[in-house]
Write an enzyme that holds these catalytic residues in place. Sequence first.
Site, PDB file in Angstrom:
ATOM      1  CB  CYS A  37      23.869  -4.769 -17.647  1.00  0.00           C
ATOM      2  SG  CYS A  37      23.216  -4.767 -15.857  1.00  0.00           S
ATOM      3  CB  CYS A  40      20.533  -3.496 -17.396  1.00  0.00           C
ATOM      4  SG  CYS A  40      21.970  -2.822 -16.556  1.00  0.00           S
TER       5      CYS A  40
END
Length: 259
Positions: A37, A40
Amino acid sequence: MADAAYKIVATEQDFPVAVLEASAEKPVLVDFWAPWCGPCRTLMPMLERIADDYGGRFILAKVNTDEEQRLAGHFGIRSIPTVVLIHRGEVVEQFVGVQPETAIRALLDKHLGAVPEAPDETQALLDAAATQLELREVAAASDAIARVEAVAPDHPALKLLRARLAFVEAVNAHPDVPALRARLDADPADSPARHAFAAHHALAGDYATALTEWLELMRRDRRYGDDLARRSLLMAFDVLGEGNELVLATRRRLASLLH
């Protein structure tokens, strides 16, 4: 990430104690993330920096949703990053995606109070330095950092504060990001513009872009600012932590430039 008592990696097995029981004493900010991600990787360094600035007033727990699918399912995680704040065993706040650092701090302050009770001298100075850096007040931040160095020269937060101070100084000197982008489009060899552009991204938590820009500055103009690009990379590594995947990848690219 688990390089301080207030920063942990949480699993389904230890979640009841490490997070739920611990939240009876202080709030626990739980970051649900995954290695693939991109957002993230932007959010986590910001959360770690905030946790360091707050010096243990809350716990930051990192949950890898690829490895802890049942735990993510229990919280109904459908998009990552998702961050929940747990206090006294209950979810009291939640947000999805990368949020501005000021918004995250405001969310925490609702449950922590803006000023800790009876802070010791070092913590008060650390908080003052962090606040002045948020306000981009270089002189006041420098003074607070110097005072921390005088009373606690080996404090682990000092490297992070010095790094952020250097980035703030670069940003203050060149505050207009679109103008910097235009300068680089017109002249990719504009070293001051590239350094300031990277610093803007670092302060915004976008370290992937910042590190790429500093690597490019090294490639183009290694002598600029007495090797400023390499020194900025090392400061960014201090902020992110040596175990960070982005740091490991950037170190490999850095090594290839140095040989």
